[in-house]
Design an enzyme around this catalytic site. Structure first.
Site, PDB file in Angstrom:
ATOM      1  N   LEU A  53       0.907  -1.171  -0.003  1.00  0.00           N
ATOM      2  CA  LEU A  53       0.179   0.060   0.017  1.00  0.00           C
ATOM      3  C   LEU A  53       0.929   1.158  -0.167  1.00  0.00           C
ATOM      4  CD1 LEU A  53      -2.938  -0.780   2.562  1.00  0.00           C
ATOM      5  CD2 LEU A  53      -3.066  -0.762   0.216  1.00  0.00           C
ATOM      6  N   ASP A  54       0.526   2.228  -0.854  1.00  0.00           N
ATOM      7  CA  ASP A  54       1.205   3.550  -0.637  1.00  0.00           C
ATOM      8  C   ASP A  54       1.470   4.145   0.822  1.00  0.00           C
ATOM      9  OD1 ASP A  54       1.441   3.482  -3.296  1.00  0.00           O
ATOM     10  OD2 ASP A  54      -0.110   4.945  -3.759  1.00  0.00           O
ATOM     11  N   ARG A  55       2.276   4.661   1.095  1.00  0.00           N
ATOM     12  CA  ARG A  55       2.508   5.365   2.467  1.00  0.00           C
ATOM     13  C   ARG A  55       1.260   6.284   2.640  1.00  0.00           C
ATOM     14  NH1 ARG A  55       7.878   9.099   4.130  1.00  0.00           N
ATOM     15  NH2 ARG A  55       7.255   9.239   6.475  1.00  0.00           N
ATOM     16  N   ARG A 154      -4.872   6.231  -8.053  1.00  0.00           N
ATOM     17  CA  ARG A 154      -4.579   7.518  -8.048  1.00  0.00           C
ATOM     18  C   ARG A 154      -4.363   8.188  -9.531  1.00  0.00           C
ATOM     19  NH1 ARG A 154       0.550   7.453  -4.020  1.00  0.00           N
ATOM     20  NH2 ARG A 154       0.632   9.734  -4.456  1.00  0.00           N
TER      21      ARG A 154
END
Length: 225
Positions: A53-55, A154
């Site tokens: 998962l992205d930060r 995104r």
């Protein structure tokens, strides 16, 4: 303490907070804490992340205790056999539903197919002027990507001109600045809410859900959702 959503003898899942890296990375030298190390210390066992998962993305993050389980689960993710659901807050009033079939380019130039479906759950119109508009409009969507490309959601929402609030790389900088000034909010409003997959050892069907983080819930109050 990390919130443990599910645990058995082979796998463990947490509700990752926004802003926490999955593991050490050379591109984020400022980070001092990582989900991988925190979870190992918390449960006293070796774990390996099955996916990423992205930060700035919060929500379900799955780990395996054994290498063969890790490989089996990663294969499910790669083969599109894992059902993933995300919640996101977008700029503007998004369509009731839409399929986004838009290939994405990797850093090495490779073009990858990428497909996302979403439905709009709620909309808000705040009596706060923004730019040339007399009001500010936002949408809550439920997105189900069937591929797993880097930054897919995104990039896809930016592609259709409904960027995710708080996305600094692909989103709307004016909106991000607006949220920081109005509500002191810098979190990216993207949450991994559900995972469905086949247990690699027992063969049973597993469904995991994770509740939204504090900042996400605070924005629900702002939007009167």
């Amino acid at each position: 303490m990390l919130e443990i959503v599910y645990q058995d003898d082979h796998i463990i899942a947490i509700n990752k907070p926004h802003g926490l890296l999955v593991h050490r990375s050379s591109i984020a030298n400022d980070a001092k804490e990582f989900a991988l190390q925190l979870l190992r210390d918390q449960i006293g066992k070796h774990v390996s992340p099955v996916h990423r998962l992205d930060r700035k993305t919060g929500g379900l993050l799955l780990f395996a205790f054994e290498k063969d389980v890790e490989i089996a689960l990663q294969r499910q993710f790669q083969n599109g056999q894992v059902f993933k659901k995300y919640l996101a807050v977008l700029r503007g009033h998004s369509p009731d539903q839409q399929d986004i079939d838009y290939p994405l380019v990797k850093e090495n130039g490779t073009i990858q197919e990428a497909f996302t479906s979403f439905v709009t759950l709620k909309r808000a119109e705040l009596n706060i002027p923004f730019g040339k508009h007399e009001t500010s409009r936002y949408s809550l969507v439920e997105a189900t990507p069937t591929t797993g490309r880097m930054h897919q959601l995104r990039k896809h929402f930016a592609h259709i001109f409904y960027p995710i609030i708080g996305d600094r790389k692909h989103g709307c900088n004016k909106q991000n600045k607006f949220f920081k000034e109005q509500w002191d909010m810098t979190t990216m409003l993207l949450h991994a809410s559900e995972l469905k997959f086949k247990h690699p050892v027992t063969g049973g069907h597993i469904t995991l859900t994770a509740k939204m983080g504090d900042e996400f819930r605070r924005m629900f109050q702002v939007m009167s959702w």
